[in-house]
Design a protein around this motif. Structure first.
Motif, short mmCIF file in Angstrom:
data_model
loop_
_atom_site.label_atom_id
_atom_site.label_comp_id
_atom_site.label_asym_id
_atom_site.label_seq_id
_atom_site.Cartn_x
_atom_site.Cartn_y
_atom_site.Cartn_z
N SER A 17 0.80 -1.22 0.00
CA SER A 17 0.00 0.00 0.00
C SER A 17 0.84 1.28 0.00
O SER A 17 1.67 1.51 0.89
CB SER A 17 -0.90 0.00 1.24
N ALA A 18 0.60 2.14 -1.00
CA ALA A 18 1.28 3.45 -1.03
C ALA A 18 0.76 4.33 0.09
O ALA A 18 1.50 5.14 0.67
CB ALA A 18 1.06 4.11 -2.39
N PHE A 19 -0.51 4.18 0.42
CA PHE A 19 -1.11 4.92 1.53
C PHE A 19 -0.33 4.65 2.81
O PHE A 19 0.14 5.58 3.49
CB PHE A 19 -2.57 4.49 1.68
N ARG A 21 2.57 3.48 3.16
CA ARG A 21 3.98 3.89 3.05
C ARG A 21 4.13 5.38 3.36
O ARG A 21 5.03 5.79 4.09
CB ARG A 21 4.52 3.57 1.66
N VAL A 22 3.25 6.20 2.78
CA VAL A 22 3.35 7.64 3.03
C VAL A 22 3.14 7.92 4.52
O VAL A 22 3.89 8.68 5.15
CB VAL A 22 2.33 8.44 2.19
N VAL A 23 2.13 7.27 5.11
CA VAL A 23 1.85 7.50 6.53
C VAL A 23 3.06 7.07 7.38
O VAL A 23 3.43 7.76 8.34
CB VAL A 23 0.58 6.75 6.97
N ILE A 25 6.22 7.09 6.63
CA ILE A 25 7.29 8.10 6.53
C ILE A 25 6.90 9.33 7.35
O ILE A 25 7.69 9.85 8.13
CB ILE A 25 7.53 8.48 5.05
N ASP A 26 5.65 9.78 7.20
CA ASP A 26 5.22 10.98 7.92
C ASP A 26 5.13 10.74 9.43
O ASP A 26 5.16 11.70 10.21
CB ASP A 26 3.86 11.46 7.37
N ALA A 29 9.18 7.01 10.58
CA ALA A 29 10.07 5.89 10.25
C ALA A 29 11.22 6.42 9.41
O ALA A 29 11.01 7.20 8.48
CB ALA A 29 9.31 4.81 9.49
N MET A 257 -6.35 9.27 10.66
CA MET A 257 -4.99 9.50 10.15
C MET A 257 -4.04 9.82 11.30
O MET A 257 -2.92 9.32 11.35
CB MET A 257 -4.99 10.65 9.15
#
Lengths: 287, 287, 287
Positions: A17-19, A21-23, A25-26, A29, A257
């Protein structure tokens, strides 16, 4: 120097999931190892790679996130990952397949902002799906009396029994919601309704909703119109609707989120946590 | 604090290009999510993961790069990605499958350093391939008269019609280049020849080239000998050859690489850009 | 500014090793491009992506790590990667499929801490497996007389011939170790025994071991009980056992991990290194 925070994403879908992954990083991690199409029999090796590479005192900087669109499979992946940890070599693990844990936790938390959940009466429509089950679990955990609605009451009974195994004191009632009359009957006395059904199915008509005199809050977790509760908008966030408080999926999404990010960040505080629905819900109290 | 710059690489090949990954890092992406074997029906979910995870004001720090060796498939992937964006939730997207856009843009830019492209006469050999089509598009955009060469003139006609749809004022002529005589005839009056054919096929013999009296610049984009233009070396970079200026693939490659990096960097300036051949070519003016 | 250190992990397994990924990060790689299910015919393209993207003076900041559970396949991948480098465009490459090189190097290095290896007499049980072969290679390199043990002596002969091709002066003897009597006979005069057999097979009984009067050091590289040498513990680290010095897999593991990290770090010192068993062993001298 502190070790880099490594999150190992184990996703059952063909593409991780790209979703998520972005979360990740933000949420802080430093490194993200994303695995797609993860099979159950690959998990042991991946978990061993996580636990055998750093000193125990550094293992809090390595963690595992389990995702993918199949929540039932995610639960098996979590069980397999947990089984692969060793008593003195652990890393923290979070389950959020299809966002089910963060969504359910956010939904119950927003409900609790408007009325006390202890002894509240709640109906979960689509209560046998992955999100619905979790909403019922968390409401029951807070002491609410929960009606688990399903078109097939036998499925609702099964879910109630499963939840009762986890929390024997839970107040759970399976209810049929196959027809409009079923739903009207199920609504009697309920102050909370959460709709967690499949996309595109209207579970509660406006007429039935308006006729429910005790109703104080409705939450619809479906993001794709038509929503499960007629008259609710996906953007509703504590919106006043015909004398009740309404939330749509995006209205709940902001807290969801925040919770997702907070749970990822929490993974790196200790190396011995399993973050499933209850732990993620507990975390939402502080947001 | 600024969000990390995340580049989502969607590659149609079994393994996502290592070339594109190194360039992405060197161009300043903080995080690179590399997906291989990306299918068209997976793109919507991946794009939604990109647009639904950050506030609109932060979406300029998320971008998508479409690559892979199949340029025609890359064009479909770009269309699918663009279609998956929402009016108020966008991220910038760049297409450079097989390096076709950056290569074509660099080739036309180097030609323009030596003579004005407006009203120049140019022949594109291998003009129906993915790079050749783009070279023709960009030369036509600059106002050159472009002969699109193909062994099968019907294919060249098709390409000319496609380009004319984009730019109705383009001056395009399909030409057959099946035989040496065809090529000699097609060369009459041309000041620019760009060879963009398949590897290993010589498209223009030395004798024919020397007989072309108006020729001022030749560019061969094939990196593997034998090159498409006999007598040109892959390292040629504005080399004087028999009174004309010559470029080989590596001679163009320096600008191509700079352009690739600059285009990646540009993705992160705004969240509403689509970088295809024309936009990447425009960017090359400032390098 | 220095380029980011990029490690390209080429792994033959379906999922690239999480173990190798964590070690790569902890060894200082800034960016890790992890490829799983890498096929031999994909290596050329991936290596070209590594060498064609940065100036030669920056290529020391790009390196390749070859891993996966199949060591024989890893050797073919190394050969293919090496073949894909160009005389003036190289990156450094390390092979450590299944940890075979770092494990063998660490085992031989710990043996050498306790007695001089030159002219020592050593028996390698499981000497035809990937780790066993490397242990034999490295002991022979140090001038030890090495008996390569196998249940099938023909296989041991083959391994001895292969090692002799690399180092014609190696003192190698193939020995049968099919029965307890075979092993007892093979042990005569040996001061070092290294067990590198398959998991779950006891290669040397306690009685046979106690009867071996010249034995000074035993090393068992199997991490899963029952170990290959009866009476050794996986945690043994220079442990005194019945008058000899004993190492288990985890006892060797500390040096193995240091060596793995040091080898990764060394990749980024120059762009022309091939780190196979001998080079990794040489590196262990300084740890």
């Amino acid at each position: 120097m502190d070790k880099k925070k490594i999150l190992i994403q184990l996703d059952s879908d063909a593409q991780p999931s790209a979703f998520d992954r972005v979360v990740a990083i933000d949420a802080g991690a430093d490194e993200l190892f994303s695995y797609g199409h993860v099979l159950l029999d690959q998990i042991r090796g991946l978990v061993h790679g996580a636990i055998f590479t750093r000193k125990p005192s550094n293992l809090k900087s390595t963690a595992i996130f389990i995702g993918g669109s199949d929540v039932a499979l995610g639960e098996k992946m979590l069980a397999e990952a947990t089984k692969s940890l060793l008593p003195f070599l652990k890393v923290s693990v979070m389950l959020d397949s299809n966002g089910a844990n963060t969504t359910a936790a956010a939904a119950v938390r927003v409900a609790g902002k408007h009325l006390p959940l202890k002894d509240a009466k709640a109906l979960v429509l689509g209560g046998t799906g992955p999100v619905g089950q979790r909403v019922a679990r968390l409401l029951a955990l807070e002491g609410a009396g929960v009606c688990v609605g399903s078109r097939q009451v036998a499925r609702a009974e099964l879910v109630c029994r499963e939840i009762a195994k986890r929390s024997p004191s839970a107040k759970l009632t399976p209810v049929a919601t196959a027809t409009a009359d079923d739903v009207a009957a199920a609504l009697a006395g309920q102050s909370i309704v959460v709709a967690a059904g499949a996309a595109g199915v209207v579970l509660l008509s406006k007429a039935t909703r308006l006729a429910a005199k005790d109703l104080k809050i409705v939450i619809d977790l479906n993001a794709v119109p038509p929503l499960g509760i007629d008259g609710i908008d996906v953007m509703d966030k504590a919106a006043a609707k015909d004398g009740i408080i309404a939330y749509g999926a995006i209205g709940v999404g902001d807290l969801k989120m925040k919770l997702h990010r907070a749970a990822i960040a929490k993974l790196f505080e200790r190396n011995d946590q399993i973050l499933d629905a209850e732990e993620i819900y507990a975390l939402s109290a502080s947001l």
